[in-house]
Design an enzyme around this catalytic site. Sequence first.
Site, PDB file in Angstrom:
ATOM      1  N   SER A  14     -32.571  -5.924 -29.968  1.00 37.85           N
ATOM      2  CA  SER A  14     -31.892  -6.343 -28.737  1.00 37.85           C
ATOM      3  C   SER A  14     -30.562  -6.995 -29.096  1.00 37.85           C
ATOM      4  O   SER A  14     -30.520  -8.066 -29.711  1.00 37.85           O
ATOM      5  CB  SER A  14     -32.769  -7.328 -27.959  1.00 37.85           C
ATOM      6  OG  SER A  14     -32.042  -7.797 -26.847  1.00 37.85           O
ATOM      7  N   HIS A  39     -31.243  -1.766 -27.867  1.00 37.34           N
ATOM      8  CA  HIS A  39     -31.576  -2.350 -26.567  1.00 37.34           C
ATOM      9  C   HIS A  39     -30.421  -3.234 -26.094  1.00 37.34           C
ATOM     10  O   HIS A  39     -30.013  -4.167 -26.786  1.00 37.34           O
ATOM     11  CB  HIS A  39     -32.856  -3.172 -26.728  1.00 37.34           C
ATOM     12  CG  HIS A  39     -33.399  -3.753 -25.468  1.00 37.34           C
ATOM     13  ND1 HIS A  39     -34.327  -3.113 -24.685  1.00 37.34           N
ATOM     14  CD2 HIS A  39     -33.161  -4.942 -24.858  1.00 37.34           C
ATOM     15  CE1 HIS A  39     -34.650  -3.880 -23.646  1.00 37.34           C
ATOM     16  NE2 HIS A  39     -33.950  -5.006 -23.735  1.00 37.34           N
ATOM     17  N   ASP A  41     -29.059  -5.667 -22.972  1.00 38.88           N
ATOM     18  CA  ASP A  41     -29.452  -6.433 -21.792  1.00 38.88           C
ATOM     19  C   ASP A  41     -28.245  -6.649 -20.882  1.00 38.88           C
ATOM     20  O   ASP A  41     -27.301  -7.347 -21.264  1.00 38.88           O
ATOM     21  CB  ASP A  41     -30.016  -7.799 -22.206  1.00 38.88           C
ATOM     22  CG  ASP A  41     -31.367  -7.671 -22.894  1.00 38.88           C
ATOM     23  OD1 ASP A  41     -32.255  -7.027 -22.329  1.00 38.88           O
ATOM     24  OD2 ASP A  41     -31.512  -8.209 -24.006  1.00 38.88           O
ATOM     25  N   MET A  43     -26.977  -8.273 -17.430  1.00 36.97           N
ATOM     26  CA  MET A  43     -27.410  -9.305 -16.467  1.00 36.97           C
ATOM     27  C   MET A  43     -26.234  -9.679 -15.574  1.00 36.97           C
ATOM     28  O   MET A  43     -25.082  -9.629 -16.021  1.00 36.97           O
ATOM     29  CB  MET A  43     -27.860 -10.572 -17.203  1.00 36.97           C
ATOM     30  CG  MET A  43     -28.841 -10.340 -18.323  1.00 36.97           C
ATOM     31  SD  MET A  43     -29.274 -11.932 -19.070  1.00 36.97           S
ATOM     32  CE  MET A  43     -29.940 -11.388 -20.625  1.00 36.97           C
ATOM     33  N   HIS A  72     -31.433  -2.266 -20.416  1.00 41.95           N
ATOM     34  CA  HIS A  72     -32.348  -3.048 -19.575  1.00 41.95           C
ATOM     35  C   HIS A  72     -31.501  -3.843 -18.588  1.00 41.95           C
ATOM     36  O   HIS A  72     -30.762  -4.741 -18.997  1.00 41.95           O
ATOM     37  CB  HIS A  72     -33.142  -3.962 -20.528  1.00 41.95           C
ATOM     38  CG  HIS A  72     -34.029  -4.946 -19.858  1.00 41.95           C
ATOM     39  ND1 HIS A  72     -34.547  -6.037 -20.538  1.00 41.95           N
ATOM     40  CD2 HIS A  72     -34.514  -5.042 -18.594  1.00 41.95           C
ATOM     41  CE1 HIS A  72     -35.312  -6.742 -19.718  1.00 41.95           C
ATOM     42  NE2 HIS A  72     -35.303  -6.162 -18.538  1.00 41.95           N
ATOM     43  N   MET A  74     -30.972  -6.419 -15.613  1.00 35.17           N
ATOM     44  CA  MET A  74     -31.531  -7.548 -14.864  1.00 35.17           C
ATOM     45  C   MET A  74     -30.469  -7.937 -13.840  1.00 35.17           C
ATOM     46  O   MET A  74     -29.703  -8.895 -14.042  1.00 35.17           O
ATOM     47  CB  MET A  74     -31.842  -8.699 -15.838  1.00 35.17           C
ATOM     48  CG  MET A  74     -33.025  -8.414 -16.743  1.00 35.17           C
ATOM     49  SD  MET A  74     -33.017  -9.387 -18.281  1.00 35.17           S
ATOM     50  CE  MET A  74     -32.133  -8.255 -19.360  1.00 35.17           C
ATOM     51  N   MET A 143     -42.508  -7.695 -19.148  1.00 32.09           N
ATOM     52  CA  MET A 143     -41.741  -8.734 -19.861  1.00 32.09           C
ATOM     53  C   MET A 143     -42.690  -9.753 -20.474  1.00 32.09           C
ATOM     54  O   MET A 143     -43.596 -10.250 -19.799  1.00 32.09           O
ATOM     55  CB  MET A 143     -40.791  -9.463 -18.911  1.00 32.09           C
ATOM     56  CG  MET A 143     -39.585  -8.680 -18.433  1.00 32.09           C
ATOM     57  SD  MET A 143     -38.438  -8.189 -19.735  1.00 32.09           S
ATOM     58  CE  MET A 143     -37.982  -9.745 -20.483  1.00 32.09           C
ATOM     59  N   ASP A 181     -40.921  -6.655 -24.551  1.00 29.60           N
ATOM     60  CA  ASP A 181     -39.603  -7.267 -24.733  1.00 29.60           C
ATOM     61  C   ASP A 181     -39.686  -8.771 -24.503  1.00 29.60           C
ATOM     62  O   ASP A 181     -40.003  -9.223 -23.400  1.00 29.60           O
ATOM     63  CB  ASP A 181     -38.642  -6.614 -23.728  1.00 29.60           C
ATOM     64  CG  ASP A 181     -37.222  -7.142 -23.836  1.00 29.60           C
ATOM     65  OD1 ASP A 181     -36.906  -7.834 -24.810  1.00 29.60           O
ATOM     66  OD2 ASP A 181     -36.429  -6.839 -22.923  1.00 29.60           O
TER      67      ASP A 181
HETATM   68  C1  DX5 Z   1     -34.627 -11.251 -22.338  1.00 24.28           C
HETATM   69  C2  DX5 Z   1     -34.135  -9.941 -22.889  1.00 24.28           C
HETATM   70  C3  DX5 Z   1     -34.617  -9.593 -24.238  1.00 24.28           C
HETATM   71  C4  DX5 Z   1     -34.158 -10.553 -25.310  1.00 24.28           C
HETATM   72  C5  DX5 Z   1     -35.155 -10.492 -26.441  1.00 24.28           C
HETATM   73  O1  DX5 Z   1     -34.378 -11.291 -20.988  1.00 24.28           O
HETATM   74  O2  DX5 Z   1     -34.542  -8.871 -22.033  1.00 24.28           O
HETATM   75  O3  DX5 Z   1     -34.241  -8.265 -24.579  1.00 24.28           O
HETATM   76  O4  DX5 Z   1     -32.889 -10.246 -25.795  1.00 24.28           O
HETATM   77  O5  DX5 Z   1     -34.784 -11.430 -27.383  1.00 24.28           O
HETATM   78  P1  DX5 Z   1     -35.852 -12.142 -28.340  1.00 24.28           P
HETATM   79  O6  DX5 Z   1     -36.447 -11.061 -29.186  1.00 24.28           O
HETATM   80  O7  DX5 Z   1     -35.025 -13.115 -29.084  1.00 24.28           O
HETATM   81  O8  DX5 Z   1     -36.870 -12.777 -27.452  1.00 24.28           O
HETATM   82 ZN    ZN Z   2     -34.298  -6.776 -22.664  1.00 18.89          ZN
END
Ligand code: DX5
Ligand code: ZN
Length: 227
Positions: A14, A39, A41, A43, A72, A74, A143, A181
């Site tokens: 990620s 991956h 993220d 947001m 991903h 959010m 999650m 995740d």
């Molecule tokens: C959280 C993200 C994850 C995050 C995971 O909302 O969706 O992808 O980056 O990071 P770690 O592995 O540090 O929990």
């Molecule tokens: Zn994620």
Amino acid sequence: MNNNRADTPKIAPSLLAADFSCFGDEVQRVTDAGADLLHFDVMDGALVPNFGISPPLIASVRDKTELVFDVHIMVTHPLSYIEALIDAGSDIITFHIESHDDPNLVIEAIKKHNVSAGIAYSPNTKTEAIIPFLSSIDLILPMSVEPGFGGQSFLTNTYNKIKELYNLINDLENTPDISVDGGVTTEISPIAIQNGATILVAGTAIFKSNSPEKIIEQLRTVPLSET
Ligand code: DX5
Ligand code: ZN
């Protein structure tokens, strides 16, 4: 994308945990270390209380690697982001079931571009909520932390959710990947795999390690009882 429990799981670093001052080098580093997917993220500071990676940043590293881009999102208005994310080079787009009243609309909007569609759900959302969509998606993501931030601890009730999902998808013609995740470490991974996870997303465990290669290899090790 289909897998079953006996297959080797795929590892998705990620990028939220990467060093943003050299983002392209970080993409290269985990590609060279043997990652299967990357991956990202995305947001909006509204669905979750944080900002993440933007479509232009994803686009800027698209030609650095041939790995699958696992995005991903959010965000409160997933439909508004899809075109930009497709243009940025996404291969899989996973949105939150909590973000839209009609998840089928979002699935269709993603799939019409021949991109894989996934659904994520937050720790407080019950697995029942995603059952109606399991046969039309390519990936399901329970999650294992509250979405929004890296570096949190894995919520252990996620193991049951993974098992529950594994049993639910078993009879489907096209079984979606089960991605996990949040807080994934080398201690968590064997149990997640044993319960049916086919993709392990890990930010902190990989990027804060001195040897991402070693961690990626350890994360994908299938427990002996499952081989
Ligand atoms: C959280 C993200 C994850 C995050 C995971 O909302 O969706 O992808 O980056 O990071 P770690 O592995 O540090 O929990
Ligand atoms: Zn994620």
